[in-house]
Structure formats: C-alpha cells, structure tokens
Design an enzyme around this catalytic site. Structure first.
Site, PDB file in Angstrom:
ATOM      1  CG  ASP A  79      -0.214  -0.111   2.537  1.00 22.41           C
ATOM      2  OD1 ASP A  79       0.707  -0.955   2.641  1.00 22.41           O
ATOM      3  OD2 ASP A  79      -0.535   0.638   3.473  1.00 22.41           O
ATOM      4  CD  GLU A 137       3.139  -0.983   7.701  1.00 22.88           C
ATOM      5  OE1 GLU A 137       3.313  -1.074   8.926  1.00 22.88           O
ATOM      6  OE2 GLU A 137       3.278   0.107   7.078  1.00 22.88           O
ATOM      7  CD  GLU A 138       2.772   3.308   5.642  1.00 21.52           C
ATOM      8  OE1 GLU A 138       2.659   3.713   6.818  1.00 21.52           O
ATOM      9  OE2 GLU A 138       3.865   3.173   5.059  1.00 21.52           O
ATOM     10  NE  ARG A 180      18.091  -2.857  18.897  1.00 17.69           N
ATOM     11  CZ  ARG A 180      17.646  -3.206  20.098  1.00 17.69           C
ATOM     12  NH1 ARG A 180      16.424  -3.694  20.231  1.00 17.69           N
ATOM     13  NH2 ARG A 180      18.385  -3.072  21.162  1.00 17.69           N
TER      14      ARG A 180
HETATM   15 ZN    ZN Z   1       5.454   3.588   6.277  1.00 20.21          ZN
HETATM   16 ZN    ZN Z   2       6.454   0.885   5.332  1.00 24.16          ZN
END
Ligand code: ZN
Ligand code: ZN
Length: 399
Positions: A79, A137-138, A180
C-alpha cells in the site's frame, strides 16, 4: 545451477518495470485492486497456489517445493500513503494525493521477483514457501486481517519462520541491511481522553466546571508519568497530537478532548502504560471534581525479531550479498509495523534495507513518508535475491 543473485540481476529490468508501474499508480489502504492485478499478472504462469483476500485485496501464493519439508513465509506490503509526491522522478505518481512514500512498491516487486526465482528452483526446494502480498500496512493493519483470514495456514501448516524486508530512503547507506535481535519497531497505541466539565460564562468560572485546565494538567502529568514510572532503558514515547476544546474566548466549554500516540518497546511497558495512562487521566479529573473518559486503543504491537532467525538472516546476508553489508542497529525504530502480528505467531526477522539514491547523503536524505523520499531501483536485485535465499536456505537448514 546459476546463483540466485545472478538470476535476480538478470531480471532487474523486469523488477524495475513492475516497481515503476506500481509507483505510478499507488493505492491506499486495504482495497488495492489495480495493485493486486499487477501482482497477479507478475505471477502469471508460475506454479503457485494463489488465493485472494476477502476483507482486503491481498494475494497469498504458495509454492510447493519438490522435496518434503516445512513452510517459510515471506512478506511484502503493497500500500501507498496519502501524500502528494514531489520527487520529480519520471515514474512519479499519477494519482493525486497518493504516493508510494514508504517504498512498498519495491517490496511488492522484490517479492514477486523472489516468487519467480524460487519457482524456477521448485524441484530443489525442501518444503513450501508462502508469499504474503499485503495491503493496508500504513493502516488499518492488513497483516492482522490476513492472519485472521488464514495466511499462516496457507501451506497447510504453520511456517517455521517468517521474514520481511523494508527499504529506507535515508538513514541507511545504499545496499546496507540493518536490524537487531528483540525489539526492532515500537508498538503504536493511542490514548483518547475527554474531560467532561460544565460550560458557562468565561467571566464566572466558579459557576462552571472548566475542563480546559484539567485537560492541560493531564497532558503534563502524562509526561511526568513517562519519566517517573518507566525504566529509562525500557522507555515509552507519549505525544499528544490533537487537543480540542471550546468555541470562543469568553465561553467555558463543556468538554475538552485530546488524543495521544503512545509508543512502547516491550510488551511489559506496553501493558503498564495501558493501565496507568487512563487511570491518571480519570483520577486527575476526579481530583478537580470533574470526570474524564479515557480509552486506550490498541494499535500495532511491538515488532520483535527472534534472535536465532535474525542470526540466520544476517548469515544469509553475508553469504549472499557479501561481508560488510549488515550493520547492527543500536536501537529500535520508534515507528511501528504490522508485520508484528506475524512475528507474534511465527519466529522471524524484519530487516531494513538502505535504498537511497547515489546523489544524496543518506543521513540527511528525505526519509520514508516524505513527499520527497526517493528509493533507488538499483536495490531491487539484492532485495529479491535476499528474499529468495532466506526461504531457500532456511528450508534447506531444516532438512
Ligand atoms: Zn510507512
Ligand atoms: Zn512501510
């Protein structure tokens, strides 16, 4: 057999074409029909079991290896963001108010490329590979929806490991990978507070119950809570981003409300702030004879790398891309990532991949989410090779 990385370099023009087509036509949120179409076209003819999402335009593809073995999951988000692009690149967004400013167009192209490379090696793969092409995702958390729709069981059994790459337009020099063990990204929750008072004339506050100073006091007390109740080595970030009350200088409003973003870096700190922040807001209001409603709303969880899976991923980076390509990140990022929902269920690793262009200083270049963030196509073959090799080598290691 040629090396996977050489094969990735050989399909670089195709990767770049797909990435630029995605970039020029960005889509936001959970419903990405044109993006989904481009992914399906890119996977056309490959020996994959493809399923599409119900509540979102996801694509889940399973490659069945020629040898028995467990499953591994590779994830790429698809996205864009509600940003108006100002990069001036020739393949810039043609959609007003939408831009691939977080580089998810590169993730999509790399994952499709990895599906192509691994399909060509189907016979030698010892197990199954799940390709998770994810919208939203956002916001509002496409990974969580894909998990609830069964992406983790797409191959018939839970994957033994899950990996995701994320490009960065700054911060990290081109081609370097960074991560990490343990926490790599923060949890991002929100606190919603409304202080309920009683409105009145601004000249006669004693006849009203003014919510404004009480809400202000809560905002300051929350900052005190951060330093007095949380370990300096397991900190939280508390930022009040909106604060609204009133309509005129001489009118005391009935209510005052604010919303804060709350970032935490361990499940323990997250659980603690979820308890203490709403209590603080309510009790301060009570102390002044008012009331407050305070709601802590869950956002993305802490993104936690499994130490063994990260060690494996770093070894893969060194062997596939060469020594010196991995740098250990000293601290987590304060951003958040919904791949955390996958890593809550399956051990795995999330790695950042430097993708700034050669003409900029990575430390001052516009970072992800900026209207001026530029991600270099030249990183696509290495990202593609890394995705493919993570799956290939992880499955071989199980055998
Ligand atoms: Zn982002
Ligand atoms: Zn991203």
């Amino acid at each position: 057999m040629t090396r996977v990385r050489d094969d990735a370099v050989a399909i670089a023009p195709e990767l770049t074409r797909l990435r630029r087509a995605l970039h020029a036509e960005p889509e936001i949120g959970l419903d990405l029909p044109r993006t989904q179409r481009k992914v399906l076209d890119a996977l056309e003819g490959l020996p994959l079991e493809v399923t599409l999402g119900d509540g979102l335009s996801s694509v889940t593809a399973v490659l069945r290896g020629g040898k028995p073995g467990p499953a591994v999951l590779l994830r790429g988000d698809m996205d864009a963001l509600p940003v108006t692009e100002r990069t001036g690149v020739p393949y810039a967004s043609t959609v007003d108010g939408a831009m691939h400013a977080c580089g998810h167009d590169l993730h999509t192209a790399m994952l499709a490329g990895a599906a192509r490379l691994l399909s060509a090696r189907q016979a030698e793969i010892a197990g199954d590979v799940i390709f998770m092409f994810q919208p939203g995702e956002e916001g509002p958390g496409g990974a969580r929806i894909m998990v609830s729709e069964g992406v983790l069981d797409a191959a018939g059994e839970r994957p033994v490991a899950a990996y995701a790459l994320h490009v960065a337009s700054g911060l990290l020099p081109f081609g370097l990978l960074a991560s990490r063990p343990g926490t790599i990204m923060a949890a991002a929750d929100t606190l919603h507070v409304t202080v309920h008072g009683r409105g009145g004339h601004g000249s006669q506050p004693h006849h009203a119950a003014d919510p404004v100073p009480v809400a202000c006091e809560i905002v300051l007390a929350l900052q005190t809570m951060v330093t007095r109740q949380f370990d300096v080595f397991d900190p939280i970030v508390f930022t009040v981003g909106t604060f609204h009350a009133g309509t005129a200088d001489n009118v005391i409003p009935d209510d005052a409300e604010f919303v804060a973003t709350v970032r935490s870096f361990s499940p323990q700190a997250r659980a603690a702030v979820e308890k203490s922040a709403p209590r603080l807001a309510r009790d301060i209001a009570t102390a002044h004879g008012l009331t407050a409603t305070a709601e802590f709303r869950d956002g993305y969880p802490v993104t936690m790398n499994d130490a063994d899976e990260l060690t494996f991923a770093v070894q893969t980076v060194n062997e596939v891309l060469g020594d010196g390509r991995y740098v250990a990140a000293p601290d987590p990022l304060t951003g958040s990532e919904d791949f955390s929902y996958v890593l809550d269920e399956v051990p795995g690793a999330f790695l950042m991949l430097g993708a700034c262009t050669p003409d900029v200083d990575p430390f001052t270049a516009p970072f992800n989410h900026s209207a001026e963030a530029v991600f270099d196509d030249a990183v696509l073959p290495d990202g593609t090779a890394l995705y493919a090799e993570l799956a290939l080598r992880r499955l071989a290691a199980e055998g």
